[in-house]
Write a protein that holds these residues in place. Structure first.
Motif, PDB file in Angstrom:
ATOM      1  N   ASN A  12      -8.265  -0.067  -2.755  1.00 37.22           N
ATOM      2  CA  ASN A  12      -7.130  -0.686  -2.924  1.00 37.22           C
ATOM      3  C   ASN A  12      -6.007  -0.138  -3.763  1.00 37.22           C
ATOM      4  O   ASN A  12      -4.694  -0.374  -3.516  1.00 37.22           O
ATOM      5  N   LYS A  64      -4.231   2.462  -1.707  1.00 29.05           N
ATOM      6  CA  LYS A  64      -3.182   1.587  -1.039  1.00 29.05           C
ATOM      7  C   LYS A  64      -1.883   1.256  -1.561  1.00 29.05           C
ATOM      8  O   LYS A  64      -0.844   1.223  -1.188  1.00 29.05           O
ATOM      9  N   LEU A  65      -2.035   0.618  -2.923  1.00 30.30           N
ATOM     10  CA  LEU A  65      -1.009   0.048  -3.730  1.00 30.30           C
ATOM     11  C   LEU A  65      -0.178   1.501  -4.210  1.00 30.30           C
ATOM     12  O   LEU A  65       1.157   1.108  -3.932  1.00 30.30           O
ATOM     13  N   ASN A 102       1.977   2.426  -0.952  1.00 31.69           N
ATOM     14  CA  ASN A 102       3.030   1.400  -0.946  1.00 31.69           C
ATOM     15  C   ASN A 102       4.259   1.521  -1.799  1.00 31.69           C
ATOM     16  O   ASN A 102       5.261   1.445  -1.309  1.00 31.69           O
ATOM     17  N   TYR A 149      -5.791  -7.086  -6.396  1.00 30.81           N
ATOM     18  CA  TYR A 149      -5.023  -6.383  -5.397  1.00 30.81           C
ATOM     19  C   TYR A 149      -4.101  -7.668  -4.508  1.00 30.81           C
ATOM     20  O   TYR A 149      -2.915  -7.382  -4.337  1.00 30.81           O
ATOM     21  N   TYR A 150      -4.730  -8.683  -4.230  1.00 30.82           N
ATOM     22  CA  TYR A 150      -4.193  -9.793  -3.543  1.00 30.82           C
ATOM     23  C   TYR A 150      -3.614 -10.850  -4.175  1.00 30.82           C
ATOM     24  O   TYR A 150      -2.947 -11.709  -3.889  1.00 30.82           O
ATOM     25  N   TYR A 203       5.179  -5.610  -7.361  1.00 28.49           N
ATOM     26  CA  TYR A 203       3.732  -5.917  -7.437  1.00 28.49           C
ATOM     27  C   TYR A 203       3.658  -6.452  -8.777  1.00 28.49           C
ATOM     28  O   TYR A 203       2.391  -6.829  -9.053  1.00 28.49           O
ATOM     29  N   ARG A 260       7.485  -8.207  -2.229  1.00 34.28           N
ATOM     30  CA  ARG A 260       6.243  -7.758  -2.007  1.00 34.28           C
ATOM     31  C   ARG A 260       5.555  -8.074  -1.062  1.00 34.28           C
ATOM     32  O   ARG A 260       4.842  -7.164  -0.279  1.00 34.28           O
ATOM     33  N   ASP A 261       5.913  -9.151  -0.079  1.00 32.76           N
ATOM     34  CA  ASP A 261       5.527  -9.652   1.057  1.00 32.76           C
ATOM     35  C   ASP A 261       5.801  -8.696   2.125  1.00 32.76           C
ATOM     36  O   ASP A 261       4.954  -8.292   2.982  1.00 32.76           O
ATOM     37  N   GLU A 275       3.948  -5.464   1.498  1.00 30.74           N
ATOM     38  CA  GLU A 275       2.559  -5.780   2.099  1.00 30.74           C
ATOM     39  C   GLU A 275       2.684  -5.487   3.669  1.00 30.74           C
ATOM     40  O   GLU A 275       1.713  -4.946   4.175  1.00 30.74           O
ATOM     41  N   GLU A 276       3.539  -6.268   4.308  1.00 28.08           N
ATOM     42  CA  GLU A 276       3.736  -6.190   5.830  1.00 28.08           C
ATOM     43  C   GLU A 276       3.859  -4.634   6.367  1.00 28.08           C
ATOM     44  O   GLU A 276       3.355  -4.394   7.147  1.00 28.08           O
ATOM     45  N   LYS A 320       0.646  -2.862   5.946  1.00 25.87           N
ATOM     46  CA  LYS A 320      -0.276  -3.012   7.016  1.00 25.87           C
ATOM     47  C   LYS A 320       0.072  -2.598   8.332  1.00 25.87           C
ATOM     48  O   LYS A 320      -0.711  -2.092   9.188  1.00 25.87           O
TER      49      LYS A 320
END
Length: 438
Positions: free
Chosen positions: A23, A26-27, A30, A226-227, A304, A335-336, A339-340, A343
């Motif tokens: 994670n 991945k962070l 991003n 992370y979430y 984040y 942030r949303d 994240e999109e 993904k």
């Protein structure tokens, strides 16, 4: 079978740490989607900011009650988790309180006793935080962006902390050997009588169950970060270190605009010239930002790092007068969207496939952007030096310079400045008429 618990523990530990590392990668990926910006200057000042603000919590205590409670939870949770090192060694090698024999009664008793006192204080502070969020009805926790997951997330982390502190104290209280020794049981000695009627075997089962659930709970908590908005536990330090050190209100010139102006001022430049043979055509850089990839990596890290505490929004004059703008929501939406996008990249084997969306309009509306007074109150209030204003200004630049979509009032003002040298619709020759008035 003798080593089965150790094997199970090792597998759980590797799985928990492995998922956490995945994670974090991945962070990092991003955040690196953002544009490059140099924040390596003035290192002593940056280090001072990090120590003062992230470690020292200097901006948290501006609101004394919540600041004091946060320091208790922050210090307590970090120090108590030093004990996790002993749990890991015990779990891997089948020992029991291995540090007791190494450190001796006095020092080990001091450590565990301090941990227990801090655990009790953290539990009380978390209860107060829960009451403030769910009973006191503090306005900044009732905004529309704090419905659903953001509200549940804030409560989930409080429940996590309550359970982990309880497990730690019950584990010590049901450890018969630990209680008999009377070393470090400052709080658990008052809980131990609750289990006096149970057999030693039952006490041992409860102690082992608490031990297992405690360490597994810490691993789950680690990966929950992370979430969660509590990712700031990790990111507050780099976020304060790499924060903008320029005076508040000073905005940088866009390099893309500078290059355009230089091109216009170069008498030998031909803006319509085709690229020379063997060279690639340079695509003009976008003015401002319409999506997360147009922002710089520090702004994405800001998103984040946001704690969703709402101090920025509660200090925003636009929000206080009923405007649509909420600086907290700007960070949450950024942030949303990030994240999109992440993904999307994961689903398409490392490549972003256009999804027909962008941060502007699909997440953040022009109405929100133009409500901002650029007063910097949100930046000043943020306890971890997040800068919502920089995102707002970059998106405004895009609206003005790419879409010519400024509000009518602003267009009139800029037209007046262009024609009259002032924001008002007066002829330049009449600008000093007020001085002749009696």
């Amino acid at each position: 079978m003798q080593y089965l618990p150790n094997i199970i523990f090792a597998i759980a530990l590797l799985a928990g740490i492995g998922f956490f590392v995945m994670n974090i990668r991945k962070l990092s990926r991003n955040i690196k989607l953002g544009k490059n910006v140099n924040r390596t200057d003035r290192k002593p000042e940056r280090l001072k900011n990090m120590i003062k603000i992230a470690l020292g919590q200097s901006k948290m205590v501006r609101r004394p009650l919540s600041g004091f409670l946060h320091i208790i939870v922050y210090v307590g949770f970090i120090i108590i988790n030093i004990e996790v090192l002993e749990i890991i060694i015990d779990g891997l090698f089948g020992t029991h309180r291995i540090f007791h024999g190494i450190l001796g009664d006095a020092f080990y008793g001091f450590l565990i006793g301090t941990f227990e006192i801090l655990a009790a204080l953290v539990f009380v502070a978390v209860i107060i935080f829960w009451l403030r969020r769910n009973v006191s009805k503090i306005k900044r926790f009732l905004s529309k962006e704090m419905k659903g997951w953001p509200k549940n997330d804030g409560n989930n982390i409080l429940y996590f902390e309550m359970v982990l502190m309880t497990l730690f104290l019950v584990m010590n209280a049901t450890d018969t050997i630990f209680q008999t020794g009377g070393v470090g049981n400052t709080i658990s000695q008052f809980i131990a009588p609750l289990f006096d009627g149970l057999s030693p075997e039952t006490n041992h089962i409860i102690e082992r169950a608490c031990w297992w659930v405690h360490i597994l709970g810490i691993l789950v908590f680690l990966n929950y970060l992370y979430y969660s908005k509590h990712l700031h536990i990790l990111l507050a330090f780099p976020n304060t270190y790499f924060a903008n050190l320029n005076p508040k209100g000073q905005f940088t010139n866009l390099e893309s605009v500078t290059n355009e102006v230089k091109l216009m001022m170069d008498p030998d430049a031909d803006p319509y010239a085709t690229p020379a043979e063997g060279t690639e055509e340079v695509v003009p850089e976008k003015f401002g930002a319409s999506d997360v990839a147009d922002l710089n990596w520090v702004q994405l890290m800001n998103a984040y790092t946001c704690t969703e505490c709402g101090r920025c929004t509660s200090s925003c004059p636009a929000n206080l007068t009923g405007k649509e703008l909420s600086p907290r929501n700007i960070m949450m939406k950024t942030r949303d969207r990030l994240e999109e996008v992440g993904k999307n990249i994961d689903a398409n084997k490392g490549t972003f496939v256009d999804d027909g969306k962008q941060l502007l309009n699909d997440y953040i509306t022009p109405e929100e952007l133009w409500a901002c007074t650029s007063c910097n109150a949100c930046v000043e209030e943020c306890p971890v030096n997040i800068d919502p204003l920089s995102i707002i200004m970059d998106m405004r630049r895009y609206l003005v310079m790419e879409e010519s979509a400024a509000p009518q009032e602003l267009n009139m003002m800029m037209t007046n400045i262009e024609n009259n040298g002032a924001p008002w619709q007066y002829n330049q020759q009449d600008r000093l008429n007020w001085a002749n008035e009696e």
